[in-house]
Design a protein around this motif. Structure first.
Motif, short mmCIF file in Angstrom:
data_model
loop_
_atom_site.label_atom_id
_atom_site.label_comp_id
_atom_site.label_asym_id
_atom_site.label_seq_id
_atom_site.Cartn_x
_atom_site.Cartn_y
_atom_site.Cartn_z
N LEU A 1 0.82 -1.26 -0.08
CA LEU A 1 -0.17 -0.08 -0.02
C LEU A 1 0.99 1.29 -0.08
O LEU A 1 0.46 2.21 -0.76
CB LEU A 1 -0.71 -0.11 1.13
N MET B 1 0.85 3.76 -3.14
CA MET B 1 0.35 5.17 -2.79
C MET B 1 1.36 6.15 -3.17
O MET B 1 1.05 7.25 -3.73
CB MET B 1 -0.23 5.23 -1.50
N ALA C 1 1.13 6.34 -6.93
CA ALA C 1 0.09 6.94 -7.34
C ALA C 1 -0.03 8.55 -7.11
O ALA C 1 -0.61 9.40 -7.92
CB ALA C 1 -1.22 6.36 -6.77
N LEU C 2 0.60 9.06 -6.02
CA LEU C 2 0.60 10.45 -5.70
C LEU C 2 1.53 11.04 -6.68
O LEU C 2 1.92 12.33 -6.55
CB LEU C 2 0.75 10.76 -4.19
N PRO D 1 -4.75 7.74 -7.41
CA PRO D 1 -4.62 7.21 -5.93
C PRO D 1 -5.85 6.21 -5.79
O PRO D 1 -5.90 5.09 -5.22
CB PRO D 1 -4.51 8.14 -4.97
N VAL E 1 -5.38 3.09 -7.89
CA VAL E 1 -4.34 2.11 -7.16
C VAL E 1 -4.91 1.32 -5.92
O VAL E 1 -4.66 0.12 -5.58
CB VAL E 1 -3.14 2.86 -6.76
N VAL E 2 -5.74 2.16 -4.93
CA VAL E 2 -6.34 1.27 -3.77
C VAL E 2 -7.10 0.41 -4.28
O VAL E 2 -7.50 -0.82 -3.81
CB VAL E 2 -7.09 2.62 -2.95
#
Length: 136
Positions: free
Chosen positions: A26, A30, A33-34, A113, A116-117
């Motif tokens: 995770l 993240m 993704a950010l 984000p 991706v989650v």
């Protein structure tokens, strides 16, 4: 007679490794993704440019502009159309690419984000489903 509840040590170790793996996955996902590992231009600046040669919107849509860079001026191709020669436009310059400063394409909200989650939860659900099917 009541038997005390006890979790075997191998199961605790396995659970700890699983939780650690999910937390690390995770965190890395993240961070990506950010945009922490983004390869986009990082030094984009907005400047006032002068259109040298405009193009009609029914053609290829590439115009030539001149903008101040360093101590002099630099020419570049602008992916726009409909401007007249001598017209002033605001452009964003970054890593040799020139775009209109206020041009937007696509969504205004970055959905990486969230995607991706969802991808991580899909992987967890797939692993859980595999474990369920293995027990059968």
């Amino acid at each position: 007679m009541r038997v005390p509840f006890a979790i075997p040590a191998p199961a605790l170790k396995l659970a700890a490794v699983a939780v650690f793996s999910v937390v690390v996955a995770l965190g890395l996902a993240m961070a990506g993704a950010l945009g922490h590992w983004s390869s986009g231009p990082t030094t984009a600046t907005t400047v006032q440019a002068t259109v040298l040669a405009g193009s009609p919107c029914n053609g290829d849509g590439l115009e030539r502009v001149s903008y101040p860079s360093g101590g002099g001026t630099q020419e570049a191709r602008l992916d726009a159309c409909g401007h007249e020669a001598g017209e002033k436009v605001e452009v964003t310059v970054g890593d040799g690419v020139v775009h209109l400063a206020r041009a937007t394409a696509g969504a205004t909200v970055d959905a990486r984000p969230f995607a991706v989650v969802l991808l991580i939860f899909a992987g967890i659900a797939g692993a859980w489903f595999t474990q369920i099917k293995r027990r059968d």
